[in-house]
Design an enzyme around this catalytic site. Structure first.
Site, PDB file in Angstrom:
ATOM      1  N   GLU A 205       0.671  -1.328   0.144  1.00 54.46           N
ATOM      2  CA  GLU A 205       0.077   0.020  -0.106  1.00 54.46           C
ATOM      3  C   GLU A 205       0.918   1.225  -0.117  1.00 54.46           C
ATOM      4  OE1 GLU A 205      -2.802  -0.501   3.228  1.00 54.46           O
ATOM      5  OE2 GLU A 205      -3.797  -2.183   2.110  1.00 54.46           O
ATOM      6  N   LYS A 337     -15.517  -1.484   2.287  1.00 53.24           N
ATOM      7  CA  LYS A 337     -14.517  -1.906   1.122  1.00 53.24           C
ATOM      8  C   LYS A 337     -15.861  -2.562   0.036  1.00 53.24           C
ATOM      9  CE  LYS A 337     -10.608  -3.444   3.411  1.00 53.24           C
ATOM     10  NZ  LYS A 337      -9.727  -4.454   4.107  1.00 53.24           N
ATOM     11  N   ARG A 366      -8.287  -1.603  -1.180  1.00 52.98           N
ATOM     12  CA  ARG A 366      -7.706  -2.903  -0.771  1.00 52.98           C
ATOM     13  C   ARG A 366      -6.092  -2.755  -1.193  1.00 52.98           C
ATOM     14  NH1 ARG A 366     -11.752  -6.620   0.609  1.00 52.98           N
ATOM     15  NH2 ARG A 366     -10.185  -7.394   1.712  1.00 52.98           N
TER      16      ARG A 366
END
Length: 427
Positions: A205, A337, A366
């Site tokens: 991420e 999400k 995600r």
């Protein structure tokens, strides 16, 4: 006329080099909507099912040709000719066509790609930006970003058990300034790590994944980065954690292997409360295992008035589970999400249910992402007030931040940045 005249599904790659589903929806007027779906690494056991081929000779079994085929055959036949502006009807058609509780037949990845692409086509047809199409004239609140600047757990190969250490710029007057604040802290942290001879490689991420000796050492280093960037922790910037506790819960205990600890639910709640006392932590996500509702209740009773307790694996964007959590006083926030539930209509229902109960809703990416920036428009369109979309590197994360910059510019003077008031349920 916004009748759907063509639907094309295809296999593309996500930010981890794994296949994912992309869909194009073409309307009678000639406009097109395109959407690609994300994929998670640490997943809740009750999430909607992402359909993978399981053919080990292609992409290590992670191909999505079956999901794509479902789009190009069954789904296409079912929604061809439908009005793209009828999102709820269209999503209900997909849900009924699938016929399972967890979308395991058609695949939540196939269904979500279609749901999003239809919405994008309909927005284009209406001549509206996507956030305005979602939220109407009331959409004007920018989200406070949760910026994941240090990765541990399932997102990194290091000794940190907690999965994400995040900064939340709250003392700024605009999203633009908040983004600048986060970027400056990110670069200050990079210099601190480099000066210590620690790794500045980034995780899934975009956050750093150095080998800190403990969670506290990591948090203290982040505080130093905030200070070196010229900001005040606790005033300009608050901290947030994603424990992803389901990942280190074994045999009824929380195993913090990096720290040599094995803790009961009550002891782990005390451990987190101690961190929240020592550091300006405003939000803790998945602080207990998804099935440890007694632990969640203890944590909520202990911290729920002063810390945002976010259910991700706990609630999996599912209104049935969220409703039960609200009734039992579990957590005070839900992570949203889109691919956990599989359609936009169900996503918006979860956000609405949370808000009505006084829970906050945090719109989230995600770990496996694409250049698709729909979640930025969802965050503003629903006035959610918070977004979690990674660190300040990797273009799959920047796509969302840059879209938010464009939205704020488009809103002009009516754009508002909530800062600390994003946590409207804390005292």
């Amino acid at each position: 006329m916004s009748a759907i005249v063509d639907i094309i599904g295809r296999e593309v790659l996500d930010s981890r080099g794994n296949p994912t589903v992309e869909c194009d929806v073409l309307l009678e007027s000639g406009v097109m909507g395109r959407a690609a779906v994300p994929s998670g690494a640490s997943t809740g056991s009750r999430e909607a099912i992402e359909l993978r081929d399981g053919d080990k000779s292609r992409y290590l079994g992670k191909g999505v040709l079956k999901a794509v085929e479902h789009i190009n055959t069954e789904i296409s036949e079912a929604i061809m000719g439908l009005d793209a502006s009828e999102q709820a009807f269209l999503d209900r058609t997909l849900i009924d066509l699938d016929g399972t509780e967890n979308k395991s037949r058609l695949g939540a990845n196939a269904m979500l790609a279609v749901s999003m692409a239809v919405a994008k086509a309909a927005a284009e047809e209406a001549g509206l930006p996507l956030y305005r199409y979602f939220g109407g004239s009331g959409a004007m609140q920018m989200p406070v970003p949760m910026m994941n600047i240090v990765n541990g757990g399932a997102h990194a190969n290091n000794s940190l058990d907690i999965q994400e250490f995040m900064v939340m710029p709250v003392g700024q007057s605009s999203f633009r300034e908040a983004l600048r604040c986060g970027a400056e802290i990110f670069h200050a942290l990079k210099k601190i790590l480099a000066d210590k001879g620690m790794s500045t490689a980034v995780g899934d991420e975009g956050g750093f994944a150095p080998n800190f000796a403990s969670n506290e050492e990591c948090l203290n280093t982040i505080l130093s980065a905030i200070e070196q960037a010229g900001y005040k922790a606790g005033e300009d910037v608050l901290l947030a954690l994603d424990c992803a506790a389901s990942e280190f819960y074994k045999d009824g205990k929380y195993h913090l292997e990096g720290e040599g600890l094995q803790l009961s639910s009550e002891d782990f709640a005390n451990y987190l409360a101690n961190l929240a006392d020592k550091f300006p932590i405003v939000s803790i996500e998945d602080g207990m295992h998804e099935s440890d509702w007694a632990g969640w209740k203890a944590l909520t009773d202990k911290l729920g008035k002063k810390v945002q307790l976010v259910g991700d694996d706990l609630f999996v964007t599912n209104t049935k589970i969220l409703k039960e959590g609200i009734e039992k006083g579990i957590a005070n926030s839900i992570l949203i999400k889109i691919n956990q539930i599989g359609t936009l209509t169900e996503t918006f229902a979860a956000i609405e249910m949370a808000k009505r109960a006084g829970y906050t809703a945090v719109i989230s990416h995600r770990s496996g992402e694409t250049e698709d920036s729909t979640i930025a428009d969802i965050a503003v369109g629903t006035n959610a007030g918070q977004i979690k979309t990674g660190s300040l590197s990797r273009s799959d994360r920047m796509a969302k931040y840059n879209q938010l910059l464009r939205i704020e510019e488009d809103l002009g003077d009516i754009a508002s940045y909530p800062g600390k008031s994003a946590f409207y349920n804390l005292r």
